[in-house]
Enzyme design. Structure first.
Site, PDB file in Angstrom:
ATOM      1  N   LYS A   1       0.849  -1.187   0.000  1.00 51.72           N
ATOM      2  CA  LYS A   1       0.000   0.000   0.000  1.00 51.72           C
ATOM      3  C   LYS A   1       0.887   1.240   0.000  1.00 51.72           C
ATOM      4  O   LYS A   1       1.793   1.373   0.843  1.00 51.72           O
ATOM      5  CB  LYS A   1      -0.916   0.000   1.230  1.00 51.72           C
ATOM      6  CG  LYS A   1      -1.970  -1.098   1.161  1.00 51.72           C
ATOM      7  CD  LYS A   1      -2.803  -1.150   2.427  1.00 51.72           C
ATOM      8  CE  LYS A   1      -3.726   0.020   2.567  1.00 51.72           C
ATOM      9  NZ  LYS A   1      -4.512  -0.068   3.824  1.00 51.72           N
TER      10      LYS A   1
HETATM   11  C1  E4P Z   1      -7.661   0.553   4.561  1.00 58.87           C
HETATM   12  O1  E4P Z   1      -6.915  -0.293   5.019  1.00 58.87           O
HETATM   13  C2  E4P Z   1      -7.790   1.878   5.190  1.00 58.87           C
HETATM   14  O2  E4P Z   1      -6.542   2.242   5.653  1.00 58.87           O
HETATM   15  C3  E4P Z   1      -8.807   1.822   6.288  1.00 58.87           C
HETATM   16  O3  E4P Z   1      -9.986   1.206   5.821  1.00 58.87           O
HETATM   17  C4  E4P Z   1      -9.114   3.179   6.897  1.00 58.87           C
HETATM   18  O4  E4P Z   1     -10.200   3.019   7.763  1.00 58.87           O
HETATM   19  P1  E4P Z   1     -10.632   4.097   8.874  1.00 58.87           P
HETATM   20  O5  E4P Z   1     -11.060   5.332   8.162  1.00 58.87           O
HETATM   21  O6  E4P Z   1     -11.744   3.434   9.627  1.00 58.87           O
HETATM   22  O7  E4P Z   1      -9.428   4.337   9.735  1.00 58.87           O
END
Ligand code: E4P
Length: 226
Positions: A86
């Site tokens: 990522k």
């Molecule tokens: C994906 O892995 C994103 O980083 C994650 O879904 C972010 O989620 P949040 O907004 O609940 O922190």
């Protein structure tokens, strides 16, 4: 629709992976930090539960392309399997995506809030793009609308990149993303359960069990009775 689990809690992954049609696990530095354990051990434990073929999306740290590339190579060497790195959609992240793509590294562009960020990430070689649906909604935006725009752009330009919609807080957001053609979603284990849960389903099952049990005996299966 491809479902992924957005958690690093190995016990929750084990349970959900056993029950549901889950194609991958996603993490980010915040999710990993919640486990308060050694970073590589957490990832190796997850890999053991889901096996080598299931997608695991792990975020590279660093905000310079050279650091992101170093991280990507380290994670691929150390964790291996079907791994996606990522990378945030900052300028140095886009540079890292271009270079890593040439080296055959699988990429998930993350921290996406606009369709234009997703389009540029896809052009730089991202395999998945992760728009943050709930965080967009939280700033009076339209998270599902951004997903729909990304899907439209990818279709117009014939791009192979897939949407991995992320940051969900409720089932309705997931439902709307699915209808918008969002390709895949990553949700926490609680939302995964909630997607299936319905009080009338539970009520119906209770009624079947009671009616059956009254005549054929409680806890008897059809193979137990004549
Ligand atoms: C994906 O892995 C994103 O980083 C994650 O879904 C972010 O989620 P949040 O907004 O609940 O922190």
């Amino acid at each position: 629709m491809i479902y992924m689990l957005d958690t690093a809690d190995v016990n929750k992954i084990r349970r959900a992976y056993d029950l549901y049609p889950i194609s991958g696990v996603t993490t980010n530095p915040t999710i990993i930090s919640k486990e308060k354990s050694e970073f590589i051990k957490i990832l190796k434990d997850i890999r053991e539960v889901i096996g080598a073929d299931t997608m695991l999306h792990v975020q590279a740290l660093g905000i310079k392309a050279e650091d992101i590339i170093k991280e990507a190579e380290y994670l691929n060497k150390t964790i291996g399997g079907n791994l996606y790195i990522k990378i945030p959609v900052i300028p140095e992240g886009i540079k890292a995506m271009k270079l890593l793509k040439q080296r055959g590294v699988k990429i998930t562009a993350t921290a996406i809030f606009t369709a234009d960020q997703a389009l540029m990430a896809a052009m730089a070689g991202a395999d998945y793009v992760a728009p943050y649906v709930n965080r967009i909604d939280n700033i009076s935006g339209d998270g599902v609308g951004v997903v729909a725009e990304i899907r439209e752009l990818f279709d117009i330009y014939g791009l192979d990149a897939k949407i991995l919609a992320a940051s969900f807080k409720n089932v309705q957001q997931v439902h709307n993303v699915a209808l918008a053609g969002g390709h895949s979603v990553t949700v926490n284990p609680e939302i995964m359960d909630a997607l299936l849960s319905h009080p009338l389903t539970d009520w119906s099952i209770d009624q079947f069990i009671n009616d059956w049990g009254t005549v054929y005996g409680k806890d008897k299966l059809s193979s137990d009775v004549k």
